[in-house]
Design a protein around this motif. Structure first.
Motif, PDB file in Angstrom:
ATOM      1  N   ARG A  99       0.580  -1.171   0.406  1.00 19.89           N
ATOM      2  CA  ARG A  99       0.254  -0.067  -0.120  1.00 19.89           C
ATOM      3  C   ARG A  99       1.036   1.176   0.209  1.00 19.89           C
ATOM      4  O   ARG A  99       1.685   1.156   0.507  1.00 19.89           O
ATOM      5  N   VAL A 100       0.571   2.476  -0.670  1.00 17.65           N
ATOM      6  CA  VAL A 100       1.123   3.284  -1.140  1.00 17.65           C
ATOM      7  C   VAL A 100       0.082   4.105  -0.794  1.00 17.65           C
ATOM      8  O   VAL A 100      -0.836   4.451  -1.859  1.00 17.65           O
ATOM      9  N   ALA A 101       0.719   5.369   0.091  1.00 17.02           N
ATOM     10  CA  ALA A 101      -0.786   6.325  -0.436  1.00 17.02           C
ATOM     11  C   ALA A 101      -0.056   7.366  -0.653  1.00 17.02           C
ATOM     12  O   ALA A 101       0.868   7.959  -0.860  1.00 17.02           O
ATOM     13  N   VAL A 102      -0.881   8.423  -1.545  1.00 18.46           N
ATOM     14  CA  VAL A 102      -0.686   9.082  -2.190  1.00 18.46           C
ATOM     15  C   VAL A 102      -1.721  10.817  -2.203  1.00 18.46           C
ATOM     16  O   VAL A 102      -2.577  10.348  -1.987  1.00 18.46           O
ATOM     17  N   VAL A 103      -0.784  11.857  -1.946  1.00 17.54           N
ATOM     18  CA  VAL A 103      -1.378  12.975  -2.070  1.00 17.54           C
ATOM     19  C   VAL A 103      -0.809  13.542  -2.824  1.00 17.54           C
ATOM     20  O   VAL A 103      -0.088  14.266  -3.925  1.00 17.54           O
ATOM     21  N   LEU A 104      -2.704  14.591  -3.416  1.00 13.96           N
ATOM     22  CA  LEU A 104      -2.637  14.956  -4.761  1.00 13.96           C
ATOM     23  C   LEU A 104      -3.064  16.535  -4.072  1.00 13.96           C
ATOM     24  O   LEU A 104      -3.689  16.377  -3.547  1.00 13.96           O
ATOM     25  N   ASP A 105      -2.086  17.291  -4.369  1.00 15.49           N
ATOM     26  CA  ASP A 105      -2.538  18.486  -4.259  1.00 15.49           C
ATOM     27  C   ASP A 105      -2.468  19.668  -5.708  1.00 15.49           C
ATOM     28  O   ASP A 105      -1.335  19.800  -6.278  1.00 15.49           O
ATOM     29  N   PHE A 106      -3.630  20.014  -6.489  1.00 16.14           N
ATOM     30  CA  PHE A 106      -3.564  20.845  -7.831  1.00 16.14           C
ATOM     31  C   PHE A 106      -3.241  22.160  -7.377  1.00 16.14           C
ATOM     32  O   PHE A 106      -2.950  22.622  -7.791  1.00 16.14           O
ATOM     33  N   GLY A 107      -3.502  22.656  -6.394  1.00 22.28           N
ATOM     34  CA  GLY A 107      -2.555  24.005  -6.266  1.00 22.28           C
ATOM     35  C   GLY A 107      -3.646  25.225  -5.525  1.00 22.28           C
ATOM     36  O   GLY A 107      -4.657  24.531  -6.223  1.00 22.28           O
ATOM     37  N   VAL A 108      -3.807  26.135  -6.136  1.00 21.63           N
ATOM     38  CA  VAL A 108      -4.499  27.651  -6.338  1.00 21.63           C
ATOM     39  C   VAL A 108      -4.675  27.423  -7.513  1.00 21.63           C
ATOM     40  O   VAL A 108      -4.216  27.933  -8.727  1.00 21.63           O
ATOM     41  N   PRO A 109      -5.983  28.435  -7.981  1.00 22.83           N
ATOM     42  CA  PRO A 109      -6.360  29.031  -8.567  1.00 22.83           C
ATOM     43  C   PRO A 109      -5.068  30.325  -9.158  1.00 22.83           C
ATOM     44  O   PRO A 109      -4.815  30.013 -10.793  1.00 22.83           O
ATOM     45  N   GLU A 110      -4.458  30.783  -8.792  1.00 23.76           N
ATOM     46  CA  GLU A 110      -3.834  31.686  -9.389  1.00 23.76           C
ATOM     47  C   GLU A 110      -2.343  30.922  -9.766  1.00 23.76           C
ATOM     48  O   GLU A 110      -1.559  31.940 -10.767  1.00 23.76           O
ATOM     49  N   ASP A 111      -2.406  29.506  -9.288  1.00 17.66           N
ATOM     50  CA  ASP A 111      -0.799  29.022 -10.497  1.00 17.66           C
ATOM     51  C   ASP A 111      -1.439  28.176 -11.318  1.00 17.66           C
ATOM     52  O   ASP A 111      -0.753  27.574 -12.234  1.00 17.66           O
ATOM     53  N   ALA A 112      -2.264  28.194 -11.771  1.00 18.56           N
ATOM     54  CA  ALA A 112      -2.972  27.476 -13.003  1.00 18.56           C
ATOM     55  C   ALA A 112      -3.076  28.848 -14.106  1.00 18.56           C
ATOM     56  O   ALA A 112      -3.046  29.682 -14.103  1.00 18.56           O
ATOM     57  N   PRO A 113      -2.949  27.223 -15.658  1.00 13.98           N
ATOM     58  CA  PRO A 113      -2.330  28.176 -16.634  1.00 13.98           C
ATOM     59  C   PRO A 113      -3.835  28.786 -17.090  1.00 13.98           C
ATOM     60  O   PRO A 113      -5.068  28.048 -16.689  1.00 13.98           O
ATOM     61  N   GLY A 114      -3.821  30.023 -18.049  1.00 14.87           N
ATOM     62  CA  GLY A 114      -5.180  30.458 -18.160  1.00 14.87           C
ATOM     63  C   GLY A 114      -5.880  29.486 -18.522  1.00 14.87           C
ATOM     64  O   GLY A 114      -5.902  28.452 -19.492  1.00 14.87           O
ATOM     65  N   GLY A 115      -6.973  30.124 -18.628  1.00 17.36           N
ATOM     66  CA  GLY A 115      -8.443  28.386 -19.406  1.00 17.36           C
ATOM     67  C   GLY A 115      -8.267  27.924 -17.901  1.00 17.36           C
ATOM     68  O   GLY A 115      -9.199  26.998 -18.297  1.00 17.36           O
ATOM     69  N   GLU A 116      -7.721  27.320 -17.398  1.00 20.97           N
ATOM     70  CA  GLU A 116      -7.926  26.070 -16.606  1.00 20.97           C
ATOM     71  C   GLU A 116      -7.770  27.071 -14.838  1.00 20.97           C
ATOM     72  O   GLU A 116      -7.685  27.702 -14.183  1.00 20.97           O
ATOM     73  N   ARG A 117      -8.298  26.247 -13.946  1.00 19.82           N
ATOM     74  CA  ARG A 117      -8.530  26.244 -13.110  1.00 19.82           C
ATOM     75  C   ARG A 117      -8.563  25.127 -12.406  1.00 19.82           C
ATOM     76  O   ARG A 117      -8.815  24.052 -12.526  1.00 19.82           O
ATOM     77  N   PRO A 118      -7.742  24.667 -11.110  1.00 20.98           N
ATOM     78  CA  PRO A 118      -7.537  23.372 -10.524  1.00 20.98           C
ATOM     79  C   PRO A 118      -9.098  22.756 -10.116  1.00 20.98           C
ATOM     80  O   PRO A 118     -10.211  23.284  -9.551  1.00 20.98           O
ATOM     81  N   PRO A 119      -8.505  20.980 -10.579  1.00 23.19           N
ATOM     82  CA  PRO A 119     -10.367  20.651 -10.170  1.00 23.19           C
ATOM     83  C   PRO A 119     -10.620  20.388  -9.255  1.00 23.19           C
ATOM     84  O   PRO A 119     -11.590  20.058  -9.417  1.00 23.19           O
ATOM     85  N   GLN A 120     -10.276  20.498  -7.944  1.00 19.58           N
ATOM     86  CA  GLN A 120     -10.515  20.913  -6.172  1.00 19.58           C
ATOM     87  C   GLN A 120      -9.675  22.065  -5.727  1.00 19.58           C
ATOM     88  O   GLN A 120      -8.666  21.917  -6.126  1.00 19.58           O
ATOM     89  N   ASP A 121      -9.896  22.149  -5.175  1.00 19.51           N
ATOM     90  CA  ASP A 121      -9.933  22.799  -4.139  1.00 19.51           C
ATOM     91  C   ASP A 121      -8.521  22.376  -3.019  1.00 19.51           C
ATOM     92  O   ASP A 121      -7.743  22.855  -2.878  1.00 19.51           O
ATOM     93  N   ALA A 122      -8.994  21.263  -1.866  1.00 22.78           N
ATOM     94  CA  ALA A 122      -8.746  20.740  -1.257  1.00 22.78           C
ATOM     95  C   ALA A 122      -7.510  19.673  -1.595  1.00 22.78           C
ATOM     96  O   ALA A 122      -8.007  18.937  -2.938  1.00 22.78           O
ATOM     97  N   PRO A 123      -6.611  19.906  -1.328  1.00 23.84           N
ATOM     98  CA  PRO A 123      -6.140  18.160  -1.973  1.00 23.84           C
ATOM     99  C   PRO A 123      -6.516  16.880  -1.637  1.00 23.84           C
ATOM    100  O   PRO A 123      -7.431  16.738  -1.449  1.00 23.84           O
ATOM    101  N   ARG A 124      -6.207  16.238  -2.818  1.00 25.86           N
ATOM    102  CA  ARG A 124      -7.350  14.469  -2.513  1.00 25.86           C
ATOM    103  C   ARG A 124      -6.139  13.143  -2.160  1.00 25.86           C
ATOM    104  O   ARG A 124      -5.359  13.435  -2.722  1.00 25.86           O
ATOM    105  N   THR A 125      -6.799  12.245  -1.691  1.00 31.76           N
ATOM    106  CA  THR A 125      -5.796  11.230  -1.362  1.00 31.76           C
ATOM    107  C   THR A 125      -6.038   9.938  -1.812  1.00 31.76           C
ATOM    108  O   THR A 125      -7.696  10.126  -2.266  1.00 31.76           O
TER     109      THR A 125
END
Length: 228
Positions: A99-125
């Motif tokens: 078992r390997v725990a994986v934490v995915l943090d999509f970051g904040v809207p300010e860091d998103a490329p133009g025309g995109e935004r993070p798929p979720q605000d909080a990190p996903r595990t």
């Protein structure tokens, strides 16, 4: 005759300034996914890429998408705890699996490329349950498809984010963006090197300066020889 070495030195200085002035401006930051090791419950920048890291059962890894300034301090860490038990508590151990725990943090809207935004605000595990010999990249792929890599095997997108771009230089990163360490983006090939061009003068600039120094030094030597 004695003035010739001084004249050559002045020419050398002028040529050096010309080469430096003509060199392209270095990027101030990069937009990329960084790779983190959560051993001991604390995030530390991974020393190898996910395709070469072979975690043991109970390992926790983190991935963070952000804009980071040039290599000077630390990149933005995942905003969730490096807690294996919290992520994998509901996944019992199984024979022939780890078992390997994986934490995915999509970051904040300010860091998103133009025309995109993070798929979720909080990190996903997610708790990846994979074969004993599986790499961190394989563990990630089992819980966060689709993954996107570029031609140099650099990890560009996780779970489809972002749709485009891959470690591109940013001229003016947003205020407050954290700075990455000398090793930046994790790649499928196991490289943890910073995106090309980050930190320090470019190879072309160094080569140009070296060439100018060599030519000018030869001129000084010739001037001294003739003055004898």
């Amino acid at each position: 005759m004695r003035r010739r070495p001084r004249t050559a030195a002045a020419v050398l200085l002028g040529l050096l300034l010309t080469v430096i002035a003509a060199s392209p401006a270095l990027a101030a930051g990069y937009r990329y996914w960084s790779f983190w090791d959560g051993a001991g419950g604390t995030w530390a920048y991974a020393t190898q890429g996910p395709s070469t890291a072979r975690p043991a059962d109970g390992t926790v890894y983190g991935f963070r998408f952000s804009v980071s300034k040039d290599a000077a301090a630390e990149a933005a860490r995942p905003r969730a705890a490096a807690d294996f038990e919290a992520v994998c508590a509901g996944t019992p151990a199984a024979d022939g699996k780890k078992r390997v725990a994986v934490v995915l943090d999509f970051g904040v809207p300010e860091d998103a490329p133009g025309g995109e935004r993070p798929p979720q605000d909080a990190p996903r595990t997610a708790c990846a349950q994979v074969a004993p010999e599986a790499t961190a990249a394989e563990a990630l792929a089992s819980v966060a498809k689709p993954l996107r890599y570029n031609g140099a095997a650099l990890l560009c997108g996780i779970s489809g984010y972002p749709r485009t771009g891959c470690g591109e230089p940013i001229a003016d990163p947003e205020p407050g963006a954290a700075a990455p360490p000398a090793s930046a983006s994790a790649s499928a090939s196991g490289s943890a090197s910073a995106p090309a061009g980050s930190g320090g003068p470019s190879a072309g600039l160094v080569a140009g300066i070296a060439a100018v120094v060599a030519v000018a030094a030869a001129g000084v030597w010739q001037s001294r020889r003739r003055g004898r």
